[in-house]
Each structure stands twice: as C-alpha cells, then as structure tokens.
Design a protein around this motif. Structure first.
Motif, short mmCIF file in Angstrom:
data_model
loop_
_atom_site.label_atom_id
_atom_site.label_comp_id
_atom_site.label_asym_id
_atom_site.label_seq_id
_atom_site.Cartn_x
_atom_site.Cartn_y
_atom_site.Cartn_z
N GLU A 100 -138.55 -2.76 16.86
CA GLU A 100 -139.11 -4.24 17.41
C GLU A 100 -138.74 -4.15 18.83
O GLU A 100 -138.05 -3.12 19.51
CB GLU A 100 -138.03 -4.98 16.94
CG GLU A 100 -138.50 -5.32 15.30
CD GLU A 100 -137.64 -6.24 14.51
OE1 GLU A 100 -136.88 -6.86 15.11
OE2 GLU A 100 -138.02 -6.40 13.31
N ARG A 101 -139.22 -5.07 19.51
CA ARG A 101 -139.37 -5.34 21.16
C ARG A 101 -137.74 -5.42 21.43
O ARG A 101 -136.83 -5.81 20.65
CB ARG A 101 -139.72 -6.50 21.53
CG ARG A 101 -141.33 -6.57 21.33
CD ARG A 101 -141.89 -7.95 21.85
NE ARG A 101 -143.23 -7.95 22.10
CZ ARG A 101 -143.67 -8.07 23.16
NH1 ARG A 101 -143.39 -8.32 24.23
NH2 ARG A 101 -145.14 -7.98 23.41
N ARG A 102 -137.40 -4.79 22.63
CA ARG A 102 -136.08 -5.01 23.02
C ARG A 102 -134.85 -4.34 22.35
O ARG A 102 -133.96 -4.67 22.38
CB ARG A 102 -135.95 -6.22 23.68
CG ARG A 102 -136.70 -6.66 24.74
CD ARG A 102 -136.15 -8.32 25.30
NE ARG A 102 -137.07 -8.85 25.93
CZ ARG A 102 -138.40 -9.68 25.35
NH1 ARG A 102 -138.16 -9.78 23.89
NH2 ARG A 102 -139.04 -10.02 26.63
N GLU A 103 -135.32 -3.40 21.50
CA GLU A 103 -134.45 -2.80 20.72
C GLU A 103 -134.50 -1.41 20.97
O GLU A 103 -135.34 -0.73 20.98
CB GLU A 103 -134.92 -2.93 19.03
CG GLU A 103 -133.89 -2.52 17.96
CD GLU A 103 -134.71 -2.80 16.43
OE1 GLU A 103 -134.08 -3.63 15.86
OE2 GLU A 103 -135.73 -2.46 16.34
N THR A 108 -132.92 0.43 16.19
CA THR A 108 -134.08 0.31 15.07
C THR A 108 -133.62 1.05 13.52
O THR A 108 -133.51 0.47 12.70
CB THR A 108 -135.35 0.99 15.47
OG1 THR A 108 -135.66 0.28 16.69
CG2 THR A 108 -136.28 0.97 14.55
#
Length: 193
Positions: A100-103, A108
C-alpha cells in the motif's frame, strides 16, 4: 539468472545462448511477451529463455516489458519450527499481498501475513528471495514482484483464514507436512522452502 514464472513454467533471464531442446530462446530486447506467455500456456514447451548480453540489465529490462505489482510476504516459523501456510485456489501458498502507499515492503509483509492468517507478534529475521510471476487481471498481464522475509513468532492464538481473499485454510505445517503441501503448491513457493 532470474526465473519469472507463468504458472509453473519459467521464463529464464540469462546471458547464455544454448541449443534449444525442450525450450526456446528469444532476444529480450525484441521479444513479444504476450506471444511467449501464450506459448508457455498452450504448448508442451518446458521453458523460455530470454537472452541479453548484460547480466546486470536483464531483470531491469524485463520488468519494463509490462506493469509491475509489488507485494510482500512471509515464510513464518513458530517456536516448533513449523511453517505458516495458507490454502487458496486449491493450492498451498505462503501469505503475501500487495504493498500500500507509503508503506515499507517490510510493513507490507507483516501486515499481509497478519491479515491473511490472524498471526500477531511477527518479527522479521531476514530478507529471503524475491520471486517473480506473471498473472492476468482484467484482461491484462502483469508481473508480480514479491519480496519475501523469513519471520518468527511465538503466537499461540487461533488462526484466521481471510475468506474475502479466497483463503480457506491456515495451518502450521511441520517438516513432513510441508513436504506434502509442496506437492500441491506453486513453483515460486518451492523455491523459498
């Protein structure tokens, strides 16, 4: 050399040209990947080899051939050295999922293992292999790049199969059970175990 799987058949990225036997050689720069995927899916050919002279550019050039999906997953051990498996699409697999975004990819991997299995208290021991496979979604082929991590946990709670992701079972498998499960698993998973 890298292996990218189409089902259980590999596309091998290599600098070495060999006489074709039960495989075909193509030049990476000019290959039609859709044609190669169809050939692997519909003929008895065992593998395809994509050739490029520079081994350091093989993977990078290949990954530019179609959209990539980045995922993280875990090969999780409990205190008995059993491995955490999921059962999805009638095959044994290891838990993994899309970033996911900014992960970070580590975040993750931990999130996906927890979501798919209910296991908490995960600790990353070390990164292990990165695997590659081609899949089709909404009529388009994509390359899934999965970063795998060896993990450990002392979790003793109930396992939870994330049914909305098509997972029907989650189990800790010992060495003998793991060997049996690998008879009905994916080539990428066999590489990791």
């Amino acid at each position: 050399m890298h292996k990218v799987f189409v089902g259980d058949k590999p596309i091998i990225l290599t600098t070495v040209v060999e006489q074709e036997t039960n495989f075909k050689n193509y030049l990476l720069n000019t290959v039609n990947l859709r044609k190669v995927i169809k050939e692997l899916n519909t003929t008895s050919i065992k593998e395809v080899r994509l050739i490029h002279k520079n081994k350091d550019k093989l993977l990078k050039k290949f990954l530019k051939k179609m959209p990539n999906v980045v995922a993280g997953g875990g090969k999780v051990y409990n205190e008995n050295r059993d491995i955490l498996f999921i059962y999805r699409n009638d095959k044994w697999d290891l838990p993994k999922g899309k970033a996911e975004r900014r992960e970070t990819i580590e975040e993750t991997a931990i999130r996906e293992v927890t979501e798919e299995t209910g296991v908490n208290g995960l600790e990353i021991v070390k990164p292990i292999e990165t695997t590659y496979h081609i899949f089709k979604r909404n009529g388009r082929h994509r390359i899934k790049v999965t970063y795998w991590f060896e993990m450990k946990t002392s979790f003793k709670g109930n396992l939870y199969a994330q049914e909305e992701e098509g997972i029907t079972k989650v189990e800790w498998l010992n060495k003998e059970q793991t060997e049996e499960a690998l008879q009905n698993s994916y080539a990428n998973i066999k590489l990791l175990i």
